[in-house]
Design an enzyme around this catalytic site. Sequence first.
Site, PDB file in Angstrom:
ATOM      1  N   GLY A 118       0.800  -1.219   0.000  1.00  0.00           N
ATOM      2  CA  GLY A 118       0.000   0.000   0.000  1.00  0.00           C
ATOM      3  C   GLY A 118       0.825   1.257   0.000  1.00  0.00           C
ATOM      4  O   GLY A 118       1.998   1.277   0.368  1.00  0.00           O
ATOM      5  N   CYS A 119       0.169   2.368  -0.421  1.00  0.00           N
ATOM      6  CA  CYS A 119       0.764   3.683  -0.293  1.00  0.00           C
ATOM      7  C   CYS A 119       0.287   4.295   1.010  1.00  0.00           C
ATOM      8  O   CYS A 119      -0.678   3.874   1.608  1.00  0.00           O
ATOM      9  CB  CYS A 119       0.381   4.566  -1.479  1.00  0.00           C
ATOM     10  SG  CYS A 119      -1.393   4.605  -1.803  1.00  0.00           S
ATOM     11  N   ALA A 120       0.966   5.319   1.490  1.00  0.00           N
ATOM     12  CA  ALA A 120       0.683   5.974   2.766  1.00  0.00           C
ATOM     13  C   ALA A 120       1.005   5.009   3.904  1.00  0.00           C
ATOM     14  O   ALA A 120       2.161   4.819   4.225  1.00  0.00           O
ATOM     15  CB  ALA A 120      -0.741   6.491   2.847  1.00  0.00           C
TER      16      ALA A 120
END
Length: 296
Positions: A118-120
């Site tokens: 995932g991003c963040a």
Amino acid sequence: MMKIDKAPVPLIVPNPDDPRLTQSVTGTDQTGARVEIKVPMERPLTLYLNAQEIVTMMTIGDYPEYLALGYLLNQNMLKYNDVVTEVEYDDDLQVVVVRTEHHTNFEAKLKKRTQTSGCAQGTAFGDLLEAVESAALPKAELRTSWLYQMTQTINTMPSLYLEAGAIHGCVLCKEGTPLCYTEDVGRHNAVDKIAGWMYRHGVDPSDKILYTTGRLTSEMVIKTVRMGIPILVSRSGFTAWGVDLARQVGLTLVGRTRGKRFIALAGEERIVYDQNLAYVEEESAKHKRKGEGGDD
């Protein structure tokens, strides 16, 4: 559920006109001409659980209380039967503190982490995977008429994505009707806001559908299962582990949902094919979004 006075359940939708969420910047285009565009803001938000600092998240800055609660719930740091006594947000310090009735200590949990795709917040802490693998999702159905109504409504609603791009969206729906629509620079922030909103207002997840603009990765599957939602839909594609986990826990997983098209790779038994495709329009170029050219 959280033992505080319940507020009326609002319909949360993106507000592309909120000046706090975007910034105008100037540059040049492919011809060398000067242009001005809007881009999403990105601010740090530090989350504390009682006296312990948990994480600093990068976010557009709206709904910090929902984001904080949803993050803790989806990371299994906050239980659904925990008593939350206060959620305090300081805009100047960019800090949000979630206080519970009983003392909590997550030092051991914070040491055990899995980096995700995932991003963040691409990290899963502690015993999260074990908790998800033993989960039991409720029975539900997904009518294709609801699916097409839902995606058509979402694609034509005002949004920060259409205004400024570079952002993800997640939408909680009942049948074909969107109930809560959140956006952020990371899709995990967006889904955490929905988890916090559901928790705050005591929303029953058993008959809900979660829609996301992002990839159907393992972490998106995990968070959907943690929220107790039986159906996850995306306009984007899948990862192998995401599909494997969805099949293992009985989550209905539907991706590449654009216009008349979709593909279901898990939980197909929930789908009721009640929509005549002759009456479904292809997606307008005006409303094409992230994922149209690939599975990102």
